[in-house]
Design a protein around this motif. Structure first.
Motif, short mmCIF file in Angstrom:
data_model
loop_
_atom_site.label_atom_id
_atom_site.label_comp_id
_atom_site.label_asym_id
_atom_site.label_seq_id
_atom_site.Cartn_x
_atom_site.Cartn_y
_atom_site.Cartn_z
N LEU A 134 83.74 1.19 109.05
CA LEU A 134 82.99 2.14 109.66
C LEU A 134 82.74 1.89 111.13
N LEU A 190 84.05 8.01 110.70
CA LEU A 190 83.21 8.64 109.57
C LEU A 190 84.20 9.14 108.45
N ARG A 215 85.38 8.39 105.69
CA ARG A 215 85.20 8.13 104.31
C ARG A 215 83.66 8.40 104.04
N ILE A 216 82.81 8.69 104.79
CA ILE A 216 81.30 8.91 104.94
C ILE A 216 81.10 10.27 103.96
N LYS A 217 80.42 10.49 102.87
CA LYS A 217 80.22 11.40 102.17
C LYS A 217 78.88 12.16 102.45
N ASN A 218 77.77 11.55 102.86
CA ASN A 218 76.47 12.13 103.26
C ASN A 218 75.74 11.33 104.29
N LEU A 271 73.05 10.09 104.10
CA LEU A 271 72.26 8.88 104.02
C LEU A 271 73.04 7.74 104.16
N GLU A 272 74.32 7.87 103.65
CA GLU A 272 75.20 6.40 104.03
C GLU A 272 74.91 6.19 105.71
N LEU A 273 74.97 7.11 106.32
CA LEU A 273 74.96 6.58 107.68
C LEU A 273 73.64 6.11 107.98
N ASP A 274 72.75 6.64 107.58
CA ASP A 274 71.25 6.10 107.50
C ASP A 274 71.23 4.63 107.16
N ASN A 275 71.88 4.38 105.96
CA ASN A 275 72.05 2.99 105.43
C ASN A 275 72.50 2.09 105.97
N ILE A 276 73.63 2.33 106.91
CA ILE A 276 74.29 1.59 107.79
C ILE A 276 73.64 1.27 109.30
#
Length: 141
Positions: free
Chosen positions: A64, A79, A81-84, A86-91
């Protein structure tokens, strides 16, 4: 401002990217659009090389994000493979957007609305054939 140019081969793309690199101040967000194999990562590699980065630049598709050191810090996101969001916020993606350095974001469609208030540069790379590319660099409105 909008610059449209044609790259007839990989070396042309490298030259276009290195000329672009000379205009960077070190705190840009650069959104890279283009299908798989269009040359997005080659563009990033070429900019990084011009900015005296000696690391091996690879596509961060599975990690990522990659970070590199050169004249400026370089943060390279993929990005795909990112689906939403929230996933970005988590990383910690949004923390990186605020850091000093150049932020390259491949497949930025998912975040474009969330960074709308920020200043960014858009680069569109379109495959015209096996070697030929149309490259559009769009700055500001």
């Amino acid at each position: 401002m909008k610059l449209k140019t044609i790259s007839n081969c990989e070396n042309d793309t490298i030259e276009i990217a290195q000329n672009f690199a000379q205009e960077l101040s070190g705190n840009e967000i650069i959104l890279l659009y283009g299908e798989l194999g269009a040359g997005k990562t080659l563009f990033v590699k070429s900019v990084a090389k011009k900015l005296k980065c000696h690391d091996e630049i690879t596509s961060p598709t599975f990690t990522l994000m990659q970070t590199y050191q050169g004249k400026f810090n370089i943060y390279h996101f993929d990005l795909y493979r990112i689906k939403n969001i929230l996933e970005l916020d988590n990383i910690g993606f949004f923390d990186y957007i605020e850091k000093d350095g150049i932020k390259f974001i491949e497949w930025p469609e998912i975040i474009k609305d969330t960074i709308n208030g920020l200043n960014f540069i858009e680069i569109y790379i379109k495959k015209l054939d096996n070697t030929k590319r149309e490259i559009i660099i769009k700055k500001g409105d």
